[in-house]
Write a protein that holds these residues in place. Structure first.
Motif, PDB file in Angstrom:
ATOM      1  N   LEU A  45      -3.668 -13.432  17.781  1.00  0.00           N
ATOM      2  CA  LEU A  45      -3.654 -11.964  17.796  1.00  0.00           C
ATOM      3  C   LEU A  45      -2.324 -11.411  17.302  1.00  0.00           C
ATOM      4  O   LEU A  45      -2.296 -10.466  16.509  1.00  0.00           O
ATOM      5  CB  LEU A  45      -3.952 -11.464  19.215  1.00  0.00           C
ATOM      6  CG  LEU A  45      -4.019  -9.958  19.383  1.00  0.00           C
ATOM      7  CD1 LEU A  45      -5.219  -9.395  18.611  1.00  0.00           C
ATOM      8  CD2 LEU A  45      -4.128  -9.594  20.849  1.00  0.00           C
ATOM      9  N   VAL A  46      -1.218 -12.019  17.728  1.00  0.00           N
ATOM     10  CA  VAL A  46       0.109 -11.572  17.275  1.00  0.00           C
ATOM     11  C   VAL A  46       0.243 -11.759  15.762  1.00  0.00           C
ATOM     12  O   VAL A  46       0.729 -10.869  15.048  1.00  0.00           O
ATOM     13  CB  VAL A  46       1.230 -12.324  18.032  1.00  0.00           C
ATOM     14  CG1 VAL A  46       2.572 -12.146  17.365  1.00  0.00           C
ATOM     15  CG2 VAL A  46       1.294 -11.849  19.469  1.00  0.00           C
ATOM     16  N   LEU A  47      -0.203 -12.899  15.262  1.00  0.00           N
ATOM     17  CA  LEU A  47      -0.091 -13.168  13.824  1.00  0.00           C
ATOM     18  C   LEU A  47      -0.970 -12.229  12.998  1.00  0.00           C
ATOM     19  O   LEU A  47      -0.530 -11.697  11.969  1.00  0.00           O
ATOM     20  CB  LEU A  47      -0.454 -14.626  13.524  1.00  0.00           C
ATOM     21  CG  LEU A  47       0.573 -15.649  13.994  1.00  0.00           C
ATOM     22  CD1 LEU A  47       0.010 -17.052  13.864  1.00  0.00           C
ATOM     23  CD2 LEU A  47       1.867 -15.516  13.218  1.00  0.00           C
ATOM     24  N   ILE A  48      -2.174 -11.988  13.440  1.00  0.00           N
ATOM     25  CA  ILE A  48      -3.063 -11.104  12.680  1.00  0.00           C
ATOM     26  C   ILE A  48      -2.582  -9.655  12.765  1.00  0.00           C
ATOM     27  O   ILE A  48      -2.642  -8.916  11.779  1.00  0.00           O
ATOM     28  CB  ILE A  48      -4.525 -11.274  13.151  1.00  0.00           C
ATOM     29  CG1 ILE A  48      -5.017 -12.654  12.701  1.00  0.00           C
ATOM     30  CG2 ILE A  48      -5.419 -10.173  12.615  1.00  0.00           C
ATOM     31  CD1 ILE A  48      -6.383 -13.037  13.183  1.00  0.00           C
ATOM     32  N   THR A  49      -2.049  -9.255  13.904  1.00  0.00           N
ATOM     33  CA  THR A  49      -1.487  -7.903  14.029  1.00  0.00           C
ATOM     34  C   THR A  49      -0.277  -7.733  13.121  1.00  0.00           C
ATOM     35  O   THR A  49      -0.130  -6.701  12.454  1.00  0.00           O
ATOM     36  CB  THR A  49      -1.098  -7.620  15.493  1.00  0.00           C
ATOM     37  OG1 THR A  49      -2.255  -7.780  16.307  1.00  0.00           O
ATOM     38  CG2 THR A  49      -0.551  -6.225  15.660  1.00  0.00           C
ATOM     39  N   SER A  50       0.594  -8.752  13.085  1.00  0.00           N
ATOM     40  CA  SER A  50       1.757  -8.652  12.190  1.00  0.00           C
ATOM     41  C   SER A  50       1.314  -8.663  10.733  1.00  0.00           C
ATOM     42  O   SER A  50       1.928  -8.013   9.884  1.00  0.00           O
ATOM     43  CB  SER A  50       2.763  -9.758  12.472  1.00  0.00           C
ATOM     44  OG  SER A  50       2.233 -11.006  12.119  1.00  0.00           O
ATOM     45  N   ALA A  51       0.237  -9.378  10.421  1.00  0.00           N
ATOM     46  CA  ALA A  51      -0.294  -9.374   9.054  1.00  0.00           C
ATOM     47  C   ALA A  51      -0.827  -7.993   8.684  1.00  0.00           C
ATOM     48  O   ALA A  51      -0.614  -7.512   7.564  1.00  0.00           O
ATOM     49  CB  ALA A  51      -1.397 -10.419   8.917  1.00  0.00           C
ATOM     50  N   ALA A  52      -1.500  -7.354   9.622  1.00  0.00           N
ATOM     51  CA  ALA A  52      -2.003  -5.996   9.363  1.00  0.00           C
ATOM     52  C   ALA A  52      -0.843  -5.040   9.135  1.00  0.00           C
ATOM     53  O   ALA A  52      -0.885  -4.192   8.232  1.00  0.00           O
ATOM     54  CB  ALA A  52      -2.877  -5.529  10.524  1.00  0.00           C
ATOM     55  N   ALA A  53       0.213  -5.177   9.939  1.00  0.00           N
ATOM     56  CA  ALA A  53       1.383  -4.315   9.767  1.00  0.00           C
ATOM     57  C   ALA A  53       2.083  -4.594   8.446  1.00  0.00           C
ATOM     58  O   ALA A  53       2.526  -3.669   7.755  1.00  0.00           O
ATOM     59  CB  ALA A  53       2.354  -4.514  10.929  1.00  0.00           C
ATOM     60  N   ALA A  54       2.181  -5.875   8.065  1.00  0.00           N
ATOM     61  CA  ALA A  54       2.859  -6.230   6.819  1.00  0.00           C
ATOM     62  C   ALA A  54       2.076  -5.762   5.596  1.00  0.00           C
ATOM     63  O   ALA A  54       2.665  -5.409   4.582  1.00  0.00           O
ATOM     64  CB  ALA A  54       3.072  -7.739   6.749  1.00  0.00           C
ATOM     65  N   SER A  55       0.765  -5.762   5.683  1.00  0.00           N
ATOM     66  CA  SER A  55      -0.021  -5.321   4.528  1.00  0.00           C
ATOM     67  C   SER A  55      -0.241  -3.813   4.531  1.00  0.00           C
ATOM     68  O   SER A  55      -0.726  -3.252   3.546  1.00  0.00           O
ATOM     69  CB  SER A  55      -1.362  -6.063   4.476  1.00  0.00           C
ATOM     70  OG  SER A  55      -2.075  -5.875   5.663  1.00  0.00           O
ATOM     71  N   PHE A  56       0.147  -3.145   5.591  1.00  0.00           N
ATOM     72  CA  PHE A  56      -0.024  -1.691   5.658  1.00  0.00           C
ATOM     73  C   PHE A  56       0.887  -0.974   4.669  1.00  0.00           C
ATOM     74  O   PHE A  56       0.484  -0.004   4.038  1.00  0.00           O
ATOM     75  CB  PHE A  56       0.241  -1.196   7.082  1.00  0.00           C
ATOM     76  CG  PHE A  56       0.125   0.291   7.229  1.00  0.00           C
ATOM     77  CD1 PHE A  56      -1.114   0.895   7.216  1.00  0.00           C
ATOM     78  CD2 PHE A  56       1.253   1.083   7.359  1.00  0.00           C
ATOM     79  CE1 PHE A  56      -1.230   2.271   7.343  1.00  0.00           C
ATOM     80  CE2 PHE A  56       1.149   2.455   7.493  1.00  0.00           C
ATOM     81  CZ  PHE A  56      -0.097   3.044   7.483  1.00  0.00           C
ATOM     82  N   TRP A  57       2.129  -1.441   4.501  1.00  0.00           N
ATOM     83  CA  TRP A  57       3.073  -0.743   3.620  1.00  0.00           C
ATOM     84  C   TRP A  57       2.650  -0.784   2.154  1.00  0.00           C
ATOM     85  O   TRP A  57       2.648   0.258   1.492  1.00  0.00           O
ATOM     86  CB  TRP A  57       4.493  -1.270   3.814  1.00  0.00           C
ATOM     87  CG  TRP A  57       4.945  -1.029   5.223  1.00  0.00           C
ATOM     88  CD1 TRP A  57       5.168  -1.969   6.178  1.00  0.00           C
ATOM     89  CD2 TRP A  57       5.143   0.240   5.852  1.00  0.00           C
ATOM     90  NE1 TRP A  57       5.503  -1.369   7.360  1.00  0.00           N
ATOM     91  CE2 TRP A  57       5.502  -0.011   7.192  1.00  0.00           C
ATOM     92  CE3 TRP A  57       5.056   1.552   5.426  1.00  0.00           C
ATOM     93  CZ2 TRP A  57       5.775   1.001   8.099  1.00  0.00           C
ATOM     94  CZ3 TRP A  57       5.337   2.563   6.325  1.00  0.00           C
ATOM     95  CH2 TRP A  57       5.690   2.284   7.637  1.00  0.00           C
ATOM     96  N   PRO A  58       2.265  -1.938   1.603  1.00  0.00           N
ATOM     97  CA  PRO A  58       1.755  -1.914   0.230  1.00  0.00           C
ATOM     98  C   PRO A  58       0.473  -1.092   0.110  1.00  0.00           C
ATOM     99  O   PRO A  58       0.249  -0.417  -0.891  1.00  0.00           O
ATOM    100  CB  PRO A  58       1.479  -3.388  -0.093  1.00  0.00           C
ATOM    101  CG  PRO A  58       2.241  -4.167   0.885  1.00  0.00           C
ATOM    102  CD  PRO A  58       2.402  -3.312   2.085  1.00  0.00           C
ATOM    103  N   ALA A  59      -0.351  -1.132   1.146  1.00  0.00           N
ATOM    104  CA  ALA A  59      -1.595  -0.362   1.127  1.00  0.00           C
ATOM    105  C   ALA A  59      -1.301   1.135   1.135  1.00  0.00           C
ATOM    106  O   ALA A  59      -1.948   1.913   0.421  1.00  0.00           O
ATOM    107  CB  ALA A  59      -2.457  -0.732   2.322  1.00  0.00           C
TER     108      ALA A  59
END
Length: 188
Positions: free
Chosen positions: A159-173
């Protein structure tokens, strides 16, 4: 009352949990022991914390180092995913401009790119879970009161890894969602 190891000539230990501070209680305890009339050569009193803290210090240091290492690894993974997501989004600027020009909402584009980042991370997390389960028996010695196949810990880490992935891909998105269609269509 128990025998104290390492006193040299042997001795007894009386452990008391007082309601006052150790500094206030020590003279009272020592006086009370002498007043019992027992044959006592020496009475020493100290808080148990003074005896236990030196034993726990290396474990606490190790836990802190592992925690900092884990946080650093999470940061590196998030930065890596940010980089992996930023490059294709930058390459698809024209596509994003066309989508926006044809009426796509910025929210739709942002969710599409974040979804792609989360799917990419979920694939990596699934592979990591498989490796963790397979290598779990070899890691058992490094774990304290924890099973290498503990569902709560593995699920929490995922959950922590997928949440951080969502946050990391939010900026380019978000950047892609703010693409100006006219500028995007004019670029090669």
């Amino acid at each position: 009352l128990g025998q104290e190891e390492g006193l040299g000539f042997g001795g007894s230990v009386l452990m008391i949990r007082p309601t006052m501070t150790p500094r206030e209680f020590a003279p009272i305890a020592e006086r009370s022991i002498y007043e019992t009339g027992a044959i006592v050569d020496r009475v020493q009193s100290w808080p148990i914390r003074e005896r236990i803290d030196p034993l726990l210090r290396p474990w606490k240091l190790g836990a802190t180092v592992f925690t900092l290492g884990g946080l650093l690894a999470l940061l590196v993974a998030a930065l890596g995913l940010y980089s992996v997501m930023s490059y294709p989004v930058a390459q698809r600027t024209r596509e994003m401009g066309v989508r926006i020009a044809l009426g796509a909402r910025a929210q739709t584009i942002v969710s599409m790119i974040v979804r792609q980042g989360v799917v990419l991370a979920a694939l990596g997390v699934a592979g990591g879970i498989i490796v963790a389960i397979l290598a779990g028996s070899r890691l058992q010695a490094l774990l304290f009161n924890t099973s290498p196949r503990d569902v709560t810990i593995i699920g929490g880490a995922a959950l922590v890894l997928i949440t951080s992935a969502a946050a990391a891909s939010f900026w380019p998105a978000l950047r892609a969602g703010r693409t100006d269609p006219m500028r995007a269509l004019k670029t090669d």
